[in-house]
Design a protein around this motif. Sequence first.
Motif, PDB file in Angstrom:
ATOM      1  N   ILE A  24       0.813  -1.219   0.000  1.00 59.55           N
ATOM      2  CA  ILE A  24       0.000   0.000   0.000  1.00 59.55           C
ATOM      3  C   ILE A  24       0.848   1.272   0.000  1.00 59.55           C
ATOM      4  O   ILE A  24       0.296   2.382  -0.021  1.00 59.55           O
ATOM      5  CB  ILE A  24      -0.990   0.025   1.183  1.00 59.55           C
ATOM      6  N   ALA A  25       2.173   1.124   0.001  1.00 60.53           N
ATOM      7  CA  ALA A  25       3.052   2.298   0.069  1.00 60.53           C
ATOM      8  C   ALA A  25       2.862   3.234  -1.120  1.00 60.53           C
ATOM      9  O   ALA A  25       3.059   4.444  -1.001  1.00 60.53           O
ATOM     10  CB  ALA A  25       4.514   1.861   0.165  1.00 60.53           C
ATOM     11  N   LEU A  26       2.461   2.705  -2.267  1.00 58.37           N
ATOM     12  CA  LEU A  26       2.265   3.559  -3.433  1.00 58.37           C
ATOM     13  C   LEU A  26       1.150   4.576  -3.196  1.00 58.37           C
ATOM     14  O   LEU A  26       1.128   5.629  -3.825  1.00 58.37           O
ATOM     15  CB  LEU A  26       1.934   2.714  -4.670  1.00 58.37           C
ATOM     16  N   VAL A  27       0.237   4.262  -2.278  1.00 64.26           N
ATOM     17  CA  VAL A  27      -0.849   5.189  -1.948  1.00 64.26           C
ATOM     18  C   VAL A  27      -0.479   6.068  -0.766  1.00 64.26           C
ATOM     19  O   VAL A  27      -0.692   7.281  -0.791  1.00 64.26           O
ATOM     20  CB  VAL A  27      -2.149   4.415  -1.646  1.00 64.26           C
ATOM     21  N   THR A  28       0.096   5.485   0.279  1.00 62.13           N
ATOM     22  CA  THR A  28       0.443   6.268   1.468  1.00 62.13           C
ATOM     23  C   THR A  28       1.657   7.160   1.225  1.00 62.13           C
ATOM     24  O   THR A  28       1.835   8.172   1.909  1.00 62.13           O
ATOM     25  CB  THR A  28       0.729   5.352   2.665  1.00 62.13           C
ATOM     26  N   ASN A  29       2.478   6.786   0.246  1.00 57.99           N
ATOM     27  CA  ASN A  29       3.701   7.538  -0.080  1.00 57.99           C
ATOM     28  C   ASN A  29       3.854   7.524  -1.593  1.00 57.99           C
ATOM     29  O   ASN A  29       4.585   6.717  -2.150  1.00 57.99           O
ATOM     30  CB  ASN A  29       4.916   6.903   0.597  1.00 57.99           C
ATOM     31  N   GLN A  30       3.152   8.428  -2.274  1.00 59.43           N
ATOM     32  CA  GLN A  30       2.918   8.257  -3.711  1.00 59.43           C
ATOM     33  C   GLN A  30       3.868   9.022  -4.626  1.00 59.43           C
ATOM     34  O   GLN A  30       3.751   8.927  -5.842  1.00 59.43           O
ATOM     35  CB  GLN A  30       1.472   8.638  -4.049  1.00 59.43           C
ATOM     36  N   TRP A  31       4.806   9.785  -4.075  1.00 54.99           N
ATOM     37  CA  TRP A  31       5.642  10.634  -4.921  1.00 54.99           C
ATOM     38  C   TRP A  31       7.093  10.180  -4.906  1.00 54.99           C
ATOM     39  O   TRP A  31       7.549   9.544  -3.950  1.00 54.99           O
ATOM     40  CB  TRP A  31       5.566  12.083  -4.448  1.00 54.99           C
ATOM     41  N   VAL A  32       7.828  10.518  -5.960  1.00 51.41           N
ATOM     42  CA  VAL A  32       9.273  10.255  -5.973  1.00 51.41           C
ATOM     43  C   VAL A  32       9.912  10.787  -4.693  1.00 51.41           C
ATOM     44  O   VAL A  32      10.732  10.137  -4.046  1.00 51.41           O
ATOM     45  CB  VAL A  32       9.936  10.912  -7.216  1.00 51.41           C
ATOM     46  N   ASN A  33       9.514  11.998  -4.317  1.00 52.76           N
ATOM     47  CA  ASN A  33      10.101  12.649  -3.148  1.00 52.76           C
ATOM     48  C   ASN A  33       9.747  11.951  -1.837  1.00 52.76           C
ATOM     49  O   ASN A  33      10.465  12.098  -0.841  1.00 52.76           O
ATOM     50  CB  ASN A  33       9.654  14.114  -3.109  1.00 52.76           C
ATOM     51  N   SER A  34       8.656  11.183  -1.825  1.00 51.47           N
ATOM     52  CA  SER A  34       8.260  10.487  -0.598  1.00 51.47           C
ATOM     53  C   SER A  34       9.365   9.577  -0.084  1.00 51.47           C
ATOM     54  O   SER A  34       9.522   9.389   1.126  1.00 51.47           O
ATOM     55  CB  SER A  34       6.998   9.649  -0.849  1.00 51.47           C
ATOM     56  N   TYR A  35      10.127   8.998  -0.990  1.00 49.42           N
ATOM     57  CA  TYR A  35      11.142   8.004  -0.616  1.00 49.42           C
ATOM     58  C   TYR A  35      12.466   8.649  -0.241  1.00 49.42           C
ATOM     59  O   TYR A  35      13.388   7.951   0.192  1.00 49.42           O
ATOM     60  CB  TYR A  35      11.251   6.955  -1.732  1.00 49.42           C
ATOM     61  N   LYS A  36      12.550   9.989  -0.372  1.00 45.97           N
ATOM     62  CA  LYS A  36      13.684  10.717   0.196  1.00 45.97           C
ATOM     63  C   LYS A  36      13.468  10.892   1.702  1.00 45.97           C
ATOM     64  O   LYS A  36      14.415  11.076   2.458  1.00 45.97           O
ATOM     65  CB  LYS A  36      13.836  12.085  -0.483  1.00 45.97           C
ATOM     66  N   ARG A  37      12.213  10.880   2.124  1.00 46.48           N
ATOM     67  CA  ARG A  37      11.902  10.947   3.563  1.00 46.48           C
ATOM     68  C   ARG A  37      12.092   9.605   4.251  1.00 46.48           C
ATOM     69  O   ARG A  37      12.540   9.541   5.408  1.00 46.48           O
ATOM     70  CB  ARG A  37      10.455  11.421   3.759  1.00 46.48           C
ATOM     71  N   LEU A  38      11.738   8.525   3.564  1.00 50.73           N
ATOM     72  CA  LEU A  38      11.747   7.194   4.181  1.00 50.73           C
ATOM     73  C   LEU A  38      13.144   6.588   4.142  1.00 50.73           C
ATOM     74  O   LEU A  38      13.409   5.615   3.437  1.00 50.73           O
ATOM     75  CB  LEU A  38      10.732   6.282   3.479  1.00 50.73           C
ATOM     76  N   VAL A  39      14.048   7.208   4.900  1.00 44.11           N
ATOM     77  CA  VAL A  39      15.422   6.722   5.037  1.00 44.11           C
ATOM     78  C   VAL A  39      15.770   6.702   6.521  1.00 44.11           C
ATOM     79  O   VAL A  39      15.222   7.496   7.301  1.00 44.11           O
ATOM     80  CB  VAL A  39      16.431   7.604   4.266  1.00 44.11           C
ATOM     81  N   PRO A  40      16.658   5.811   6.959  1.00 37.75           N
ATOM     82  CA  PRO A  40      17.001   5.739   8.387  1.00 37.75           C
ATOM     83  C   PRO A  40      17.646   7.029   8.882  1.00 37.75           C
ATOM     84  O   PRO A  40      18.344   7.724   8.149  1.00 37.75           O
ATOM     85  CB  PRO A  40      17.997   4.572   8.451  1.00 37.75           C
ATOM     86  N   GLY A  41      17.360   7.346  10.164  1.00 37.74           N
ATOM     87  CA  GLY A  41      18.077   8.423  10.818  1.00 37.74           C
ATOM     88  C   GLY A  41      17.339   9.732  10.968  1.00 37.74           C
ATOM     89  O   GLY A  41      17.831  10.653  11.606  1.00 37.74           O
ATOM     90  N   TYR A  42      16.128   9.843  10.382  1.00 34.64           N
ATOM     91  CA  TYR A  42      15.397  11.116  10.448  1.00 34.64           C
ATOM     92  C   TYR A  42      13.987  10.936  11.016  1.00 34.64           C
ATOM     93  O   TYR A  42      13.064  11.653  10.661  1.00 34.64           O
ATOM     94  CB  TYR A  42      15.336  11.754   9.059  1.00 34.64           C
ATOM     95  N   GLU A  43      13.816   9.947  11.889  1.00 35.97           N
ATOM     96  CA  GLU A  43      12.573   9.670  12.597  1.00 35.97           C
ATOM     97  C   GLU A  43      11.467   9.095  11.719  1.00 35.97           C
ATOM     98  O   GLU A  43      10.412   8.726  12.232  1.00 35.97           O
ATOM     99  CB  GLU A  43      12.048  10.918  13.338  1.00 35.97           C
ATOM    100  N   ALA A  44      11.652   9.036  10.425  1.00 45.39           N
ATOM    101  CA  ALA A  44      10.647   8.415   9.566  1.00 45.39           C
ATOM    102  C   ALA A  44      10.799   6.897   9.637  1.00 45.39           C
ATOM    103  O   ALA A  44      11.919   6.384   9.630  1.00 45.39           O
ATOM    104  CB  ALA A  44      10.805   8.891   8.130  1.00 45.39           C
ATOM    105  N   PRO A  45       9.698   6.171   9.703  1.00 47.21           N
ATOM    106  CA  PRO A  45       9.805   4.706   9.781  1.00 47.21           C
ATOM    107  C   PRO A  45      10.235   4.104   8.454  1.00 47.21           C
ATOM    108  O   PRO A  45       9.775   4.529   7.391  1.00 47.21           O
ATOM    109  CB  PRO A  45       8.383   4.274  10.136  1.00 47.21           C
ATOM    110  N   VAL A  46      11.108   3.153   8.517  1.00 50.43           N
ATOM    111  CA  VAL A  46      11.594   2.445   7.334  1.00 50.43           C
ATOM    112  C   VAL A  46      11.336   0.950   7.485  1.00 50.43           C
ATOM    113  O   VAL A  46      11.015   0.255   6.520  1.00 50.43           O
ATOM    114  CB  VAL A  46      13.110   2.700   7.134  1.00 50.43           C
TER     115      VAL A  46
END
Length: 444
Positions: A282-304
Amino acid sequence: MPCSCKTPEDVLRVCKENRVKFIRLWFTDVLGSLKSFAIPFEELETALYEGMGFDGSSVKGFARIDESDMVALPDPATFQLLPWRSGEEKVGRMFCDILNPDGTPFEGDPRYVLKRNLKRLAEKGYTFYVGPELEFFYFKSDKEPVPLDRGGYFDLTTLDAASDLRRDTIRTLEEMGIRVEYSHHEVAYSQHEIDLRYADALTMADNVMTYRIVVKEIAQKYGVYATFMPKPIMGINGSGMHTHQSLFRGDTNAFFDPHDPYFLSDVAKKYIAGILRYAREIALVTNQWVNSYKRLVPGYEAPVYICWARRNRSALVRVPMYKPGKEKATRIEVRHPDPACNPYLAFAVMLAAGMAGVEGNYELPEPVERDVYHMSPEERKALGIESLPGSLKEAIDCALESKLLRETLGEHVFTYLIESKLVEWDEYRVVVHPYEIERYLPIL
């Protein structure tokens, strides 16, 4: 005061009493962009009972040019005056359901996708409540991400340049009947959060769309730019939409069990197991943009990493413990969605994933109360902890294989979403980025 309309007659009366001249009809395209057209008061009665026709071929994900006629039918319960359009001639707004010319629901309407899934849930006796925490940035303009301040989490006064903006935003939201729990400066420079009081999922999806436009309107009033872009600045935290959610049967919280060590019922545990099982799909809906996956990286409080916990914020799903043992407050927090998603579709797919766990009796693994970011790959593998997709392309590939996603969205929305995201990925991957010039041009 907020309007409390329920019927077309209520809307007509409120508009007459407030001398409303224009009414904006709102809906979203498949990607979650707010669409609007205005009608004069004289056309309101016709719109409320018959709907207003428009060209659906011009809206992304709606219809081909040879089947373009659509009808926008306003929902009277969503009528509110627009506070930023005050004056002698006031302006109102309503969200619309999109219909085919024969009056049947249009399957490409994201609001209908959510309503269809909520109807299935209601048949099982449940109501779905959500409470999202939307983060966003204020910048000096939309040309480059220049912060207004150097503040951090919960900072005050001189380190928080936007307390007045947040205050005016909250006042505007409350004038429109949207309850706010609290607001504060977030971790990153010029990053902020205004949390909405929980509501049923359809109301909340409408509220999220309203929230995003109100934040931007108030920012514009102050001469700055607000953005819900997930990761606008490299090296600091991105913006998420942590989504608290629970199921109720009437007034009873189906997620609560006073005898469980975590105060979680079997329904809640199976629901979490479903979210974990389908998070990648379901990630394509909850995180639908190219830029969304710049957030989903370890170390910045976003869950990976796909696991759950109680107090551990590195987990994808968390069980908040602010009021342990209190039935109404028992809920789960899904942490990976971002605020640039389409809330109608995001709420629908999270609900579908959770209910798949309930109906399939999925077993919930043990919670992970350690910092997952600092585990070795071997440790994570031993615990069965998978990762979210690392790029939009990986998310597309996961979505393509998902029967759950296809059934939840319906064929029309699923097909358009895949096609649209493939185009976005192709456009992105052929761009030569500044990183490549700086890194490779001097040495290759």
